[in-house]
Design an enzyme around this catalytic site. Structure first.
Site, PDB file in Angstrom:
ATOM      1  N   GLU A 127       1.119  -1.094   0.119  1.00  0.00           N
ATOM      2  CA  GLU A 127      -0.191  -0.087  -0.198  1.00  0.00           C
ATOM      3  C   GLU A 127       0.714   1.011   0.172  1.00  0.00           C
ATOM      4  O   GLU A 127       0.028   2.307   0.293  1.00  0.00           O
ATOM      5  CB  GLU A 127      -0.816   0.227   1.485  1.00  0.00           C
ATOM      6  CG  GLU A 127      -0.307  -0.100   2.573  1.00  0.00           C
ATOM      7  CD  GLU A 127      -1.080  -0.015   4.258  1.00  0.00           C
ATOM      8  OE1 GLU A 127      -1.938   0.925   3.933  1.00  0.00           O
ATOM      9  OE2 GLU A 127      -1.739  -0.662   4.512  1.00  0.00           O
ATOM     10  N   CYS A 157      -3.369  -3.678   4.372  1.00  0.00           N
ATOM     11  CA  CYS A 157      -2.350  -4.814   4.839  1.00  0.00           C
ATOM     12  C   CYS A 157      -3.165  -6.182   4.713  1.00  0.00           C
ATOM     13  O   CYS A 157      -1.786  -6.876   4.905  1.00  0.00           O
ATOM     14  CB  CYS A 157      -2.291  -4.666   6.631  1.00  0.00           C
ATOM     15  SG  CYS A 157      -2.029  -2.951   7.367  1.00  0.00           S
ATOM     16  N   SER A 187      -7.303  -2.454   6.676  1.00  0.00           N
ATOM     17  CA  SER A 187      -7.848  -1.238   7.125  1.00  0.00           C
ATOM     18  C   SER A 187      -9.088  -1.035   6.108  1.00  0.00           C
ATOM     19  O   SER A 187      -8.426  -1.331   4.764  1.00  0.00           O
ATOM     20  CB  SER A 187      -7.284   0.181   7.529  1.00  0.00           C
ATOM     21  OG  SER A 187      -6.707   0.032   8.940  1.00  0.00           O
ATOM     22  N   ASN A 210       5.457  -1.650  12.572  1.00  0.00           N
ATOM     23  CA  ASN A 210       3.933  -2.296  11.626  1.00  0.00           C
ATOM     24  C   ASN A 210       4.907  -1.899  10.113  1.00  0.00           C
ATOM     25  O   ASN A 210       5.882  -1.479   9.890  1.00  0.00           O
ATOM     26  CB  ASN A 210       3.022  -1.028  11.772  1.00  0.00           C
ATOM     27  CG  ASN A 210       1.694  -1.931  10.747  1.00  0.00           C
ATOM     28  OD1 ASN A 210       2.372  -2.785  10.156  1.00  0.00           O
ATOM     29  ND2 ASN A 210       0.699  -1.089  10.791  1.00  0.00           N
ATOM     30  N   THR A 232       3.590   4.121  16.222  1.00  0.00           N
ATOM     31  CA  THR A 232       3.083   2.280  15.305  1.00  0.00           C
ATOM     32  C   THR A 232       3.593   2.571  13.550  1.00  0.00           C
ATOM     33  O   THR A 232       3.278   1.680  12.888  1.00  0.00           O
ATOM     34  CB  THR A 232       1.607   2.231  15.185  1.00  0.00           C
ATOM     35  OG1 THR A 232       1.411   2.923  14.556  1.00  0.00           O
ATOM     36  CG2 THR A 232       1.365   2.708  17.029  1.00  0.00           C
ATOM     37  N   SER A 261      -9.796   2.306  14.404  1.00  0.00           N
ATOM     38  CA  SER A 261      -9.543   0.826  13.763  1.00  0.00           C
ATOM     39  C   SER A 261      -9.459  -0.265  14.697  1.00  0.00           C
ATOM     40  O   SER A 261      -9.257  -1.240  13.794  1.00  0.00           O
ATOM     41  CB  SER A 261      -8.297   1.251  12.817  1.00  0.00           C
ATOM     42  OG  SER A 261      -7.119   1.399  13.898  1.00  0.00           O
ATOM     43  N   LYS A 313      -4.715  -7.836  22.896  1.00  0.00           N
ATOM     44  CA  LYS A 313      -6.067  -7.738  22.591  1.00  0.00           C
ATOM     45  C   LYS A 313      -6.546  -8.892  21.990  1.00  0.00           C
ATOM     46  O   LYS A 313      -8.356  -8.912  22.625  1.00  0.00           O
ATOM     47  CB  LYS A 313      -5.948  -6.287  22.162  1.00  0.00           C
ATOM     48  CG  LYS A 313      -6.167  -5.517  22.942  1.00  0.00           C
ATOM     49  CD  LYS A 313      -6.324  -3.994  22.206  1.00  0.00           C
ATOM     50  CE  LYS A 313      -5.684  -2.697  23.459  1.00  0.00           C
ATOM     51  NZ  LYS A 313      -6.857  -1.740  23.694  1.00  0.00           N
ATOM     52  N   HIS A 315      -1.835 -10.035  12.154  1.00  0.00           N
ATOM     53  CA  HIS A 315      -1.953  -8.976  12.168  1.00  0.00           C
ATOM     54  C   HIS A 315      -1.379  -8.179  13.418  1.00  0.00           C
ATOM     55  O   HIS A 315      -1.831  -7.641  14.258  1.00  0.00           O
ATOM     56  CB  HIS A 315      -2.889  -8.487  10.884  1.00  0.00           C
ATOM     57  CG  HIS A 315      -2.109  -6.389  10.608  1.00  0.00           C
ATOM     58  ND1 HIS A 315      -1.004  -6.253  10.086  1.00  0.00           N
ATOM     59  CD2 HIS A 315      -2.772  -5.536  10.602  1.00  0.00           C
ATOM     60  CE1 HIS A 315      -1.120  -4.786   9.894  1.00  0.00           C
ATOM     61  NE2 HIS A 315      -2.246  -4.243  10.637  1.00  0.00           N
TER      62      HIS A 315
END
Ligand code: HMG
Length: 388
Positions: free
Chosen positions: A80, A112, A309, A276, A153, A202, A243, A234
């Protein structure tokens, strides 16, 4: 049907990095917010002499034998952070690496997620064309801007994977569950160099997609959390994967929860130090798991969650092959981290603001970049790639 999957994999990231404690201090944040709350310790910094093409070429070059270069008949480039609205980045890599001319070259985009689509295309292509070999690259620069909440990030790098029959590393199963929904959580209009992001939103969409696809996966396959040895997520920042994992952990007993958390730690060792890398992130996490877990064995089932995203998510499983570590390049990551050059925050800010803006001819000093493939400048609006 033949076993098809990832035969070999390789990683590249530029030679400079910053420390997240320095960044926290410079941005008046508690270091623990970055180290624990976000889950990042270091971040790759991209010099003007690297872009998605050179990073991917540097990753794939370490992977391929002369014979494979002649045999590959499909070259898939997921990114991207493309450098051209028309020409595919895969064509540049084909030339730089001396790959077969009788090959298809294509660039794919969906935030991603595109690397996963590339991998599945490769799997299905090999299934229809026995004996063929496909090179899949996922290369990106995660860039949000100085002094933004997303800055912690950022990161960059490229993963290269060879997809074949009878793979050394993983069999890619055909149990994929996927979904897409038009969501404005993160996007980058064509005029913008930095991503626009609704950060908290997000993270919510990411978790919602994971929970939804995990439920659907269980329903369609009849499998449960106990069928999985580990997960690779990811990892836009490594706390994000934690999380998501915590959302499903209550489905396991205490011992299984401890095992999965242990494997998760192995899966984020490298991502914590790179940041990232958008399309390549989940596959760097997979690499990290394979290289750092002490408990994996042939036949283990791994769960892989890819999220891009905008938004698109996919969950699938893969089976570890005997001697799977033979498909990794021994010592590659240790060498990368050992050789990296530490940058202060002011030095990083300078590098961040440099780069290839505008269309005028220019030359970069390539002597400081130890990578084999570098971007030497711009001439007649053409990027000058050299091997040195
Ligand atoms: P923020 O608002 O600065 O951070 O931005 P925060 O206030 O939410 O704090 C982060 C965490 O640190 C919190 O933990 C705090 O409690 C904790 P949580 O509640 O989330 O568990 N914290 C501390 N922990 C320990 N000690 C302390 C301390 N202080 C606070 N002293 C945000 C964070 C992620 C929103 C921001 O960095 C951002 O916008 N990042 C970019 C967007 C992103 O990465 N989104 C992820 C999901 S979308 C995705 O994965 C796709 C993507 O890769 C793009 C693509 O697909 O192309 C991004």
């Amino acid at each position: 049907m033949a076993v098809i999957g990832i035969d070999k994999m390789s990683f590249f990231s530029p030679h400079q990095y910053i420390d997240m404690v320095d960044l926290a201090n410079a941005r008046n944040e508690e270091p623990d917010k970055y180290l624990i709350g976000i889950g990042e310790t270091e971040q790759a910094v991209v010099p003007p002499t690297q872009d998605v093409v050179t990073m991917a070429a540097n990753a794939a070059d370490q992977l391929l034998t002369a014979e494979e270069r002649a045999e590959i008949d499909t070259i898939i480039f997921a990114t991207e952070s493309g450098i051209d609205n028309s020409k595919s980045a895969a064509v540049y890599v084909q030339r730089l690496l001396g790959l077969n001319e009788y090959a298809r070259t294509i660039e794919m985009k969906q935030a991603c997620y595109a690397g996963t689509y590339g991998l599945m295309q490769a799997r299905d292509y090999v299934a229809l064309h026995p004996g063929s070999k496909v090179l899949v690259m996922a290369s990106d620069i995660a860039r949000y801007g100085l002094h933004t909440p997303g800055e912690v990030t950022q990161g960059a790098g490229a993963v290269a994977m060879l997809v074949t029959e009878n793979p050394r590393i993983l069999e890619l199963n055909r149990d994929n569950q996927f979904m897409s929904r038009d969501v404005m959580d993160f996007w980058r209009p064509v005029y913008a160099e930095e991503a626009l992001v609704d950060g908290k939103y997000s993270a919510e969409v990411y978790r919602e997609f994971f929970r939804d696809l995990w439920s659907r996966y269980k329903e369609k396959t009849g499998r449960s959390i106990n069928d999985f040895k580990a997960y690779a997520f990811h990892l836009p920042f490594t706390k994000m994967g934690l999380k998501a994992l915590r959302d499903i952990l209550p489905e396991a007993d205490e011992a299984k929860q401890a095992d999965l958390l242990n494997e998760f730690e192995a899966s984020r060792v490298y991502n914590k130090r790179i940041g990232n890398l958008y399309t390549g992130s989940v596959y760097l996490s997979l690499y990290s798991l394979l290289a750092n877990s002490e408990d994996l064995a042939a036949g283990d089932r791994l769960g892989i969650f890819s999220y891009g995203s905008g938004a698109e998510g996919e969950f699938y499983s893969a089976i570890l092959q005997p001697n799977f570590r033979d498909g990794l390049i021994a010592g590659q990551m240790d060498a990368l981290f050992e050789k990296r050059e530490y940058l202060t925050i002011p030095a990083y800010e300078e590098v961040f603001m440099a780069g290839l803006h505008g269309s005028e001819d220019r030359e970069f000093d390539i002597s400081a970049d130890p990578a084999k493939f570098v971007l030497a400048g711009l001439k007649d609006q053409q990027r000058q790639y050299v091997a040195h």
